[in-house]
Design a protein around this motif. Structure first.
Motif, PDB file in Angstrom:
ATOM      1  N   THR A  52       0.821  -1.206   0.000  1.00 56.52           N
ATOM      2  CA  THR A  52       0.000   0.000   0.000  1.00 56.52           C
ATOM      3  C   THR A  52       0.854   1.255   0.000  1.00 56.52           C
ATOM      4  O   THR A  52       0.608   2.195  -0.753  1.00 56.52           O
ATOM      5  CB  THR A  52      -0.931   0.000   1.229  1.00 56.52           C
ATOM      6  N   ASP A  53       1.873   1.272   0.862  1.00 58.26           N
ATOM      7  CA  ASP A  53       2.651   2.493   1.035  1.00 58.26           C
ATOM      8  C   ASP A  53       3.559   2.769  -0.163  1.00 58.26           C
ATOM      9  O   ASP A  53       3.650   3.895  -0.636  1.00 58.26           O
ATOM     10  CB  ASP A  53       3.490   2.401   2.306  1.00 58.26           C
ATOM     11  N   VAL A  54       4.252   1.741  -0.648  1.00 49.51           N
ATOM     12  CA  VAL A  54       5.132   1.930  -1.813  1.00 49.51           C
ATOM     13  C   VAL A  54       4.284   1.970  -3.073  1.00 49.51           C
ATOM     14  O   VAL A  54       4.297   2.933  -3.823  1.00 49.51           O
ATOM     15  CB  VAL A  54       6.198   0.829  -1.894  1.00 49.51           C
ATOM     16  N   GLY A  55       3.525   0.908  -3.288  1.00 46.62           N
ATOM     17  CA  GLY A  55       2.532   0.873  -4.350  1.00 46.62           C
ATOM     18  C   GLY A  55       2.952   1.397  -5.702  1.00 46.62           C
ATOM     19  O   GLY A  55       4.118   1.583  -5.987  1.00 46.62           O
ATOM     20  N   THR A  79      12.761   7.649   4.664  1.00 48.99           N
ATOM     21  CA  THR A  79      11.860   8.278   5.626  1.00 48.99           C
ATOM     22  C   THR A  79      10.663   7.369   5.922  1.00 48.99           C
ATOM     23  O   THR A  79      10.098   7.415   7.014  1.00 48.99           O
ATOM     24  CB  THR A  79      11.363   9.634   5.106  1.00 48.99           C
ATOM     25  N   GLY A  80      10.294   6.529   4.954  1.00 47.38           N
ATOM     26  CA  GLY A  80       9.246   5.547   5.193  1.00 47.38           C
ATOM     27  C   GLY A  80       9.672   4.500   6.196  1.00 47.38           C
ATOM     28  O   GLY A  80       8.890   4.082   7.058  1.00 47.38           O
ATOM     29  N   LEU A  81      10.924   4.044   6.097  1.00 48.85           N
ATOM     30  CA  LEU A  81      11.478   3.102   7.072  1.00 48.85           C
ATOM     31  C   LEU A  81      11.438   3.712   8.478  1.00 48.85           C
ATOM     32  O   LEU A  81      10.999   3.064   9.436  1.00 48.85           O
ATOM     33  CB  LEU A  81      12.916   2.762   6.697  1.00 48.85           C
ATOM     34  N   LEU A  82      11.889   4.957   8.615  1.00 47.42           N
ATOM     35  CA  LEU A  82      11.883   5.619   9.915  1.00 47.42           C
ATOM     36  C   LEU A  82      10.463   5.738  10.463  1.00 47.42           C
ATOM     37  O   LEU A  82      10.203   5.471  11.641  1.00 47.42           O
ATOM     38  CB  LEU A  82      12.513   7.008   9.797  1.00 47.42           C
ATOM     39  N   ALA A 260       0.963  -6.756  15.002  1.00 51.33           N
ATOM     40  CA  ALA A 260       1.012  -5.464  14.321  1.00 51.33           C
ATOM     41  C   ALA A 260       2.431  -4.898  14.315  1.00 51.33           C
ATOM     42  O   ALA A 260       2.916  -4.403  13.296  1.00 51.33           O
ATOM     43  CB  ALA A 260       0.056  -4.481  14.991  1.00 51.33           C
ATOM     44  N   LYS A 261       3.134  -4.972  15.435  1.00 57.67           N
ATOM     45  CA  LYS A 261       4.503  -4.447  15.511  1.00 57.67           C
ATOM     46  C   LYS A 261       5.434  -5.218  14.576  1.00 57.67           C
ATOM     47  O   LYS A 261       6.275  -4.629  13.888  1.00 57.67           O
ATOM     48  CB  LYS A 261       5.022  -4.521  16.950  1.00 57.67           C
ATOM     49  N   LYS A 262       5.280  -6.526  14.534  1.00 54.28           N
ATOM     50  CA  LYS A 262       6.093  -7.333  13.628  1.00 54.28           C
ATOM     51  C   LYS A 262       5.808  -6.953  12.172  1.00 54.28           C
ATOM     52  O   LYS A 262       6.734  -6.858  11.351  1.00 54.28           O
ATOM     53  CB  LYS A 262       5.812  -8.823  13.851  1.00 54.28           C
ATOM     54  N   ALA A 263       4.533  -6.733  11.859  1.00 58.48           N
ATOM     55  CA  ALA A 263       4.156  -6.345  10.498  1.00 58.48           C
ATOM     56  C   ALA A 263       4.815  -5.026  10.102  1.00 58.48           C
ATOM     57  O   ALA A 263       5.300  -4.877   8.974  1.00 58.48           O
ATOM     58  CB  ALA A 263       2.634  -6.220  10.402  1.00 58.48           C
ATOM     59  N   TRP A 264       4.864  -4.074  11.016  1.00 61.96           N
ATOM     60  CA  TRP A 264       5.470  -2.770  10.723  1.00 61.96           C
ATOM     61  C   TRP A 264       6.984  -2.894  10.532  1.00 61.96           C
ATOM     62  O   TRP A 264       7.557  -2.201   9.690  1.00 61.96           O
ATOM     63  CB  TRP A 264       5.155  -1.793  11.854  1.00 61.96           C
ATOM     64  N   LEU A 265       7.636  -3.751  11.282  1.00 63.45           N
ATOM     65  CA  LEU A 265       9.075  -3.964  11.104  1.00 63.45           C
ATOM     66  C   LEU A 265       9.358  -4.589   9.742  1.00 63.45           C
ATOM     67  O   LEU A 265      10.308  -4.223   9.044  1.00 63.45           O
ATOM     68  CB  LEU A 265       9.622  -4.854  12.229  1.00 63.45           C
ATOM     69  N   ILE A 266       8.523  -5.538   9.333  1.00 62.86           N
ATOM     70  CA  ILE A 266       8.642  -6.167   8.010  1.00 62.86           C
ATOM     71  C   ILE A 266       8.482  -5.103   6.920  1.00 62.86           C
ATOM     72  O   ILE A 266       9.273  -5.016   5.978  1.00 62.86           O
ATOM     73  CB  ILE A 266       7.586  -7.273   7.838  1.00 62.86           C
ATOM     74  N   ALA A 267       7.458  -4.275   7.056  1.00 60.03           N
ATOM     75  CA  ALA A 267       7.176  -3.253   6.048  1.00 60.03           C
ATOM     76  C   ALA A 267       8.340  -2.273   5.919  1.00 60.03           C
ATOM     77  O   ALA A 267       8.715  -1.885   4.811  1.00 60.03           O
ATOM     78  CB  ALA A 267       5.891  -2.504   6.409  1.00 60.03           C
ATOM     79  N   GLY A 268       8.924  -1.876   7.046  1.00 65.29           N
ATOM     80  CA  GLY A 268      10.028  -0.920   7.015  1.00 65.29           C
ATOM     81  C   GLY A 268      11.220  -1.417   6.226  1.00 65.29           C
ATOM     82  O   GLY A 268      11.789  -0.683   5.401  1.00 65.29           O
ATOM     83  N   VAL A 269      11.603  -2.667   6.444  1.00 69.08           N
ATOM     84  CA  VAL A 269      12.757  -3.240   5.749  1.00 69.08           C
ATOM     85  C   VAL A 269      12.498  -3.331   4.248  1.00 69.08           C
ATOM     86  O   VAL A 269      13.386  -3.050   3.435  1.00 69.08           O
ATOM     87  CB  VAL A 269      13.095  -4.630   6.312  1.00 69.08           C
ATOM     88  N   PHE A 270      11.293  -3.714   3.869  1.00 68.14           N
ATOM     89  CA  PHE A 270      10.992  -3.833   2.447  1.00 68.14           C
ATOM     90  C   PHE A 270      10.913  -2.465   1.767  1.00 68.14           C
ATOM     91  O   PHE A 270      11.182  -2.353   0.579  1.00 68.14           O
ATOM     92  CB  PHE A 270       9.693  -4.611   2.233  1.00 68.14           C
TER      93      PHE A 270
END
Length: 490
Positions: A52-55, A79-82, A260-270
């Protein structure tokens, strides 16, 4: 495109619509439609968040940055990772528990909980407007890609086709369809980039030697970026992780805080470095191809639309079969963001606006049908807006800026400052968002001929106005209350 490419692309699109139809029969309540029953796993949520975010908008937009400035354009997604990791640490522990306890569907319901219904209504309006604009940017991204790769398809027709596909499967399938299709779409995109797009484009332009000989040295440097560009990206993208309706929906949809926290960590790295570097590298390769005269009808790379470089590159270099696969990959990215933003805008309108004025409580079935109808209407409005715009990244960042300048300060205050006051929240939202929009429209010009620095984003001023008003009004009302309590005590 060859008939084989068309066949691959059509089959893929029908498959996405099929997912929507499948979950249409699974949705029984608005809770199923908007937060997918609150039982999604961290990997599904994480991949959905990054998709969704990168898309597509950021995929096409990153290609444009790679075309104009090289690999330094990747700092935008840093900045998205942060933002992802900061919100995982500070936001999710507070919001996840509230969402599950009070059965929240939307982000503005947080404002109703901490402030009052009036503040929540304004937050819903701001969020809905922002996400309608963001949905439009994704439809525009898809239309640019389609019109550049499908012979005889003009931009306006592409807008209608792309928009209808996204709107229909989102409206009938709800968030569960969105999350599952996001997972599929992101896997298709990453596979297309790794195994098709980058290696084929790299060989087609002549490899590293050709890149080095064609582009100026700063294209291959991570320092080809101004400090104010990083500041502008930071103040627009990091806060969106604290005010994004699509993100709150996924926090509510997760099984719990840990997932949810794990999902956000996954999203940041990608987001960074993986997607960031892939996007700008393809944009750089498009610049090499354009400069070398590989694009039919384009003789000057400096004057062409930088966001069209990547789609034209793919249409130029990919052979039969691979073109259909790669086109499907990029449409995956575009749809994965468009559907989520469409869900966000629809949720805001139904839950945070219509429900506030409704005199009677709707049945689960009627609420579900209303949600689907509003999603369709919002989708058509997004298509109309997209038809009036030209630049994908610009439209995305404008939408982000409007939401951030209006919503960021009040939500941080609600969650972390005990002296926050509802009146302060209302006026800081109103004037923060209005300041940003006014400066965008007037290009940082003020009355009496005054002009703010052009290189600083209007959003910076909007957030500043919001912060000053929020603190000042909150302190005033807290001091007033203390004085009244003092008088009563005496």
């Amino acid at each position: 495109m060859h008939i084989i490419d068309y066949a691959i692309f059509v089959v893929y699109m029908l498959a996405m619509l099929g997912v929507g139809v499948y979950f249409f029969n699974k949705n029984k309540t608005a809770e199923d439609f908007y937060v997918s029953g609150r039982n999604m796993s961290s990997w599904h949520i994480g991949l959905s968040v990054v998709a969704t975010d990168v898309g597509g908008g950021f995929s096409i937009g990153l290609g444009g940055l790679g075309f104009t400035m090289g690999i330094s354009g990747s700092w935008m997604l840093f900045t998205g990772l942060l933002g992802a990791w900061l919100s995982a640490v500070f936001l999710i522990p507070k919001v996840s528990a509230l969402g599950h306890k009070y059965k929240f569907f939307t982000f503005p319901q947080i404002f109703d909980h901490f402030y009052n219904a009036k503040v929540a209504l304004l937050a819903g309006i701001i969020s809905a407007i922002g996400y309608i604009g963001f949905t439009s940017s994704q439809v525009l991204a898809g239309a640019k890609l389609a019109s550049a790769t499908i012979e005889g398809l003009n931009l306006q027709t592409a807008l209608i086709v792309m928009g209808l596909i996204a709107v229909i499967y989102t409206a009938i399938g709800g968030l569960k369809a969105v999350i599952y299709t996001d997972t599929i779409q992101w896997l298709v995109l990453i596979g297309g980039l790794v195994f098709i797009g980058i290696p084929v484009a790299y060989n087609a332009v002549g490899g590293y030697d050709a890149i080095k000989a064609t582009l100026s040295p700063e294209y291959l440097s991570l320092t080809n970026v101004k400090w104010y560009q990083i500041l502008n990206w930071s103040i627009t993208i990091i806060p969106i992780w604290f005010v994004g309706m699509t993100l709150y929906q996924r926090i509510y949809a997760s099984k719990g805080e840990k997932e949810a926290k794990k999902a956000w960590l996954i999203a940041g790295v990608f987001e960074w470095p993986i997607m960031a570097f892939m996007g700008v590298i393809l944009g750089m390769l498009a610049k090499v191809a354009a400069t070398k005269g590989m694009f039919d009808g384009i003789t000057d790379a400096a004057t062409m639309d930088s966001e069209m470089g990547l789609p034209i590159l793919l249409a130029t270099i990919l052979p039969v079969g691979l073109m259909g696969l790669m086109l499907s990959s990029y449409f995956s990215a575009i749809l994965s963001t468009a559907d989520s933003c469409l869900m966000a805008a629809s949720g805001n309108i139904v839950t945070d606006i219509i429900a506030k004025f409704s005199k009677k409580e709707l049945s689960h079935k009627k609420e579900l049908r209303l949600s689907q109808m509003v999603t369709l209407i919002v989708g058509f409005l997004a298509i109309l807006i997209a038809s009036q715009m030209q630049n994908v990244l610009e439209l995305m960042l404008y939408s982000y800026a409007f939401m951030v300048s209006g919503l960021f300060v009040p939500v941080i205050g609600a969650l972390f400052w005990k002296k926050s006051h509802p009146i302060a929240a209302f006026w800081s939202m109103l004037f923060g968002g209005a300041t940003t929009i006014l400066l965008i429209v007037t290009e940082n010009k003020l009355p009496l001929g005054l002009k703010l620095p052009e290189h600083l984003d209007a959003n910076l001023y909007g957030i500043s106005v919001s912060l000053i008003l929020f603190i000042t009004i909150s302190l005033y009302h807290n001091n007033k209350k203390d004085r009244q309590n003092g008088i009563q005590t005496n």
